[in-house]
Design a protein around this motif. Structure first.
Motif, PDB file in Angstrom:
ATOM      1  N   VAL A 184      30.325  69.969   2.370  1.00 35.96           N
ATOM      2  CA  VAL A 184      29.283  70.015   1.347  1.00 35.96           C
ATOM      3  C   VAL A 184      28.825  71.460   1.177  1.00 35.96           C
ATOM      4  O   VAL A 184      28.768  72.214   2.151  1.00 35.96           O
ATOM      5  N   THR A 185      28.533  71.816  -0.053  1.00 36.70           N
ATOM      6  CA  THR A 185      27.971  73.131  -0.325  1.00 36.70           C
ATOM      7  C   THR A 185      26.866  72.977  -1.359  1.00 36.70           C
ATOM      8  O   THR A 185      26.931  72.088  -2.221  1.00 36.70           O
ATOM      9  N   ILE A 186      25.840  73.814  -1.241  1.00 34.93           N
ATOM     10  CA  ILE A 186      24.724  73.781  -2.188  1.00 34.93           C
ATOM     11  C   ILE A 186      24.448  75.203  -2.661  1.00 34.93           C
ATOM     12  O   ILE A 186      24.335  76.130  -1.854  1.00 34.93           O
ATOM     13  N   PHE A 187      24.344  75.336  -3.975  1.00 33.25           N
ATOM     14  CA  PHE A 187      23.986  76.606  -4.589  1.00 33.25           C
ATOM     15  C   PHE A 187      22.578  76.519  -5.145  1.00 33.25           C
ATOM     16  O   PHE A 187      22.189  75.503  -5.715  1.00 33.25           O
TER      17      PHE A 187
ATOM     18  N   ASP B  93      41.169  73.395   2.064  1.00 28.93           N
ATOM     19  CA  ASP B  93      41.369  72.727   0.782  1.00 28.93           C
ATOM     20  C   ASP B  93      40.062  72.100   0.288  1.00 28.93           C
ATOM     21  O   ASP B  93      39.755  72.148  -0.907  1.00 28.93           O
ATOM     22  N   ASN B  94      39.285  71.526   1.209  1.00 29.53           N
ATOM     23  CA  ASN B  94      37.983  70.964   0.819  1.00 29.53           C
ATOM     24  C   ASN B  94      37.071  72.047   0.252  1.00 29.53           C
ATOM     25  O   ASN B  94      36.367  71.823  -0.738  1.00 29.53           O
ATOM     26  N   ASP B  95      37.082  73.225   0.868  1.00 31.27           N
ATOM     27  CA  ASP B  95      36.252  74.329   0.378  1.00 31.27           C
ATOM     28  C   ASP B  95      36.676  74.750  -1.033  1.00 31.27           C
ATOM     29  O   ASP B  95      35.832  75.052  -1.880  1.00 31.27           O
ATOM     30  N   LEU B  96      37.968  74.744  -1.297  1.00 31.77           N
ATOM     31  CA  LEU B  96      38.448  75.081  -2.640  1.00 31.77           C
ATOM     32  C   LEU B  96      37.972  74.057  -3.661  1.00 31.77           C
ATOM     33  O   LEU B  96      37.546  74.416  -4.766  1.00 31.77           O
ATOM     34  N   TRP B  97      38.028  72.771  -3.292  1.00 30.23           N
ATOM     35  CA  TRP B  97      37.526  71.717  -4.183  1.00 30.23           C
ATOM     36  C   TRP B  97      36.028  71.893  -4.428  1.00 30.23           C
ATOM     37  O   TRP B  97      35.549  71.739  -5.559  1.00 30.23           O
ATOM     38  N   LEU B  98      35.269  72.215  -3.381  1.00 32.60           N
ATOM     39  CA  LEU B  98      33.823  72.419  -3.540  1.00 32.60           C
ATOM     40  C   LEU B  98      33.541  73.489  -4.583  1.00 32.60           C
ATOM     41  O   LEU B  98      32.707  73.303  -5.476  1.00 32.60           O
ATOM     42  N   ASP B  99      34.220  74.613  -4.452  1.00 30.99           N
ATOM     43  CA  ASP B  99      33.974  75.724  -5.374  1.00 30.99           C
ATOM     44  C   ASP B  99      34.378  75.379  -6.800  1.00 30.99           C
ATOM     45  O   ASP B  99      33.671  75.711  -7.755  1.00 30.99           O
ATOM     46  N   ARG B 100      35.499  74.681  -6.955  1.00 30.88           N
ATOM     47  CA  ARG B 100      35.953  74.314  -8.294  1.00 30.88           C
ATOM     48  C   ARG B 100      34.995  73.319  -8.953  1.00 30.88           C
ATOM     49  O   ARG B 100      34.690  73.422 -10.150  1.00 30.88           O
TER      50      ARG B 100
ATOM     51  N   HIS C  50      42.612  76.039 -11.047  1.00 36.70           N
ATOM     52  CA  HIS C  50      42.294  76.674  -9.778  1.00 36.70           C
ATOM     53  C   HIS C  50      40.854  77.168  -9.748  1.00 36.70           C
ATOM     54  O   HIS C  50      40.355  77.600  -8.712  1.00 36.70           O
ATOM     55  N   VAL C  51      40.177  77.107 -10.900  1.00 38.78           N
ATOM     56  CA  VAL C  51      38.806  77.596 -11.017  1.00 38.78           C
ATOM     57  C   VAL C  51      37.812  76.453 -11.245  1.00 38.78           C
ATOM     58  O   VAL C  51      36.708  76.473 -10.711  1.00 38.78           O
ATOM     59  N   LEU C  52      38.208  75.463 -12.044  1.00 35.68           N
ATOM     60  CA  LEU C  52      37.322  74.346 -12.395  1.00 35.68           C
ATOM     61  C   LEU C  52      37.993  73.015 -12.073  1.00 35.68           C
ATOM     62  O   LEU C  52      39.197  72.863 -12.309  1.00 35.68           O
ATOM     63  N   ALA C  53      37.219  72.064 -11.584  1.00 34.84           N
ATOM     64  CA  ALA C  53      37.739  70.723 -11.309  1.00 34.84           C
ATOM     65  C   ALA C  53      36.759  69.670 -11.812  1.00 34.84           C
ATOM     66  O   ALA C  53      35.599  69.663 -11.415  1.00 34.84           O
ATOM     67  N   ALA C  54      37.261  68.806 -12.687  1.00 37.79           N
ATOM     68  CA  ALA C  54      36.480  67.661 -13.160  1.00 37.79           C
ATOM     69  C   ALA C  54      36.869  66.470 -12.300  1.00 37.79           C
ATOM     70  O   ALA C  54      37.866  65.796 -12.552  1.00 37.79           O
ATOM     71  N   ALA C  55      36.091  66.255 -11.261  1.00 39.49           N
ATOM     72  CA  ALA C  55      36.335  65.171 -10.306  1.00 39.49           C
ATOM     73  C   ALA C  55      34.993  64.826  -9.685  1.00 39.49           C
ATOM     74  O   ALA C  55      34.059  65.628  -9.734  1.00 39.49           O
TER      75      ALA C  55
ATOM     76  N   VAL D 123      30.335  68.021  -3.067  1.00 40.20           N
ATOM     77  CA  VAL D 123      30.816  67.288  -1.895  1.00 40.20           C
ATOM     78  C   VAL D 123      32.317  67.081  -2.064  1.00 40.20           C
ATOM     79  O   VAL D 123      32.790  66.766  -3.153  1.00 40.20           O
ATOM     80  N   SER D 124      33.048  67.262  -0.984  1.00 45.21           N
ATOM     81  CA  SER D 124      34.479  66.990  -0.980  1.00 45.21           C
ATOM     82  C   SER D 124      34.819  66.312   0.332  1.00 45.21           C
ATOM     83  O   SER D 124      34.357  66.746   1.388  1.00 45.21           O
TER      84      SER D 124
END
Length: 166
Positions: free
Chosen positions: A50-53, A70-77, A112-117, A135-136
């Protein structure tokens, strides 16, 4: 998923985003929400990151055992998508589906920058976007909707304490 069920899902997500608005959200609230998510994931035997901005600053990050880079990449996207669209990543996914489109292939955005999930959620204070929760994780059931619901539950818990404090 039929267009009708996608439209129903969009309406549900609209309500969820509205009901998850909070009275205030700063560093202390980010810590409380992040810890709530971690505690509940552990209690449910879920493996998540989990990450919070708060604005552009990452103010909370946790990764439970079993997650990886990989989870961190999903979080950022997911967080990047919420910042760009001002809506939950699950909403944007379903918005594209409502037009018979797939975000990853039809949006013209770099995947690689945005994820709609499921899992990226806006933090709003009185209608203004002030942050993002992402959350990922590995879900045993519920998939993307389960990732979408975790930030909602955490913000709802925070909102309930804020109502009591007033």
């Amino acid at each position: 998923m039929s267009i009708t069920s996608v439209q129903e899902e969009l309406s549900r997500i609209d309500r969820e985003e509205e009901l998850a608005e909070v009275e205030r959200f700063g560093h202390a609230e980010a810590l409380r929400v992040g810890q709530w998510i971690v505690d509940n994931a552990i209690a449910d035997n879920r493996v998540i990151a989990v990450t919070i901005f708060l604005g552009e600053q990452r103010v909370f990050h946790a990764a439970l055992a079993g997650t990886n880079h990989d989870n961190d990449l999903w979080l950022d996207r997911k967080a990047n998508l919420v910042k760009m669209y001002g809506r939950s990543s699950y909403y944007v996914k379903n918005l594209f589906l409502s037009y018979g489109r797939d975000f990853f292939t039809d949006s013209l955005h770099d995947p690689h920058v945005l994820a709609a999930a499921g899992g990226g959620f806006p933090v709003r204070v009185r209608g203004s976007l002030v942050g993002v929760i992402a959350v990922s994780g590995a879900w045993t059931d519920g998939g993307e909707r389960a990732e979408h619901e975790l930030p909602i539950a955490a913000l709802s818990a925070l909102r309930a304490t804020q109502v009591l404090e007033v």
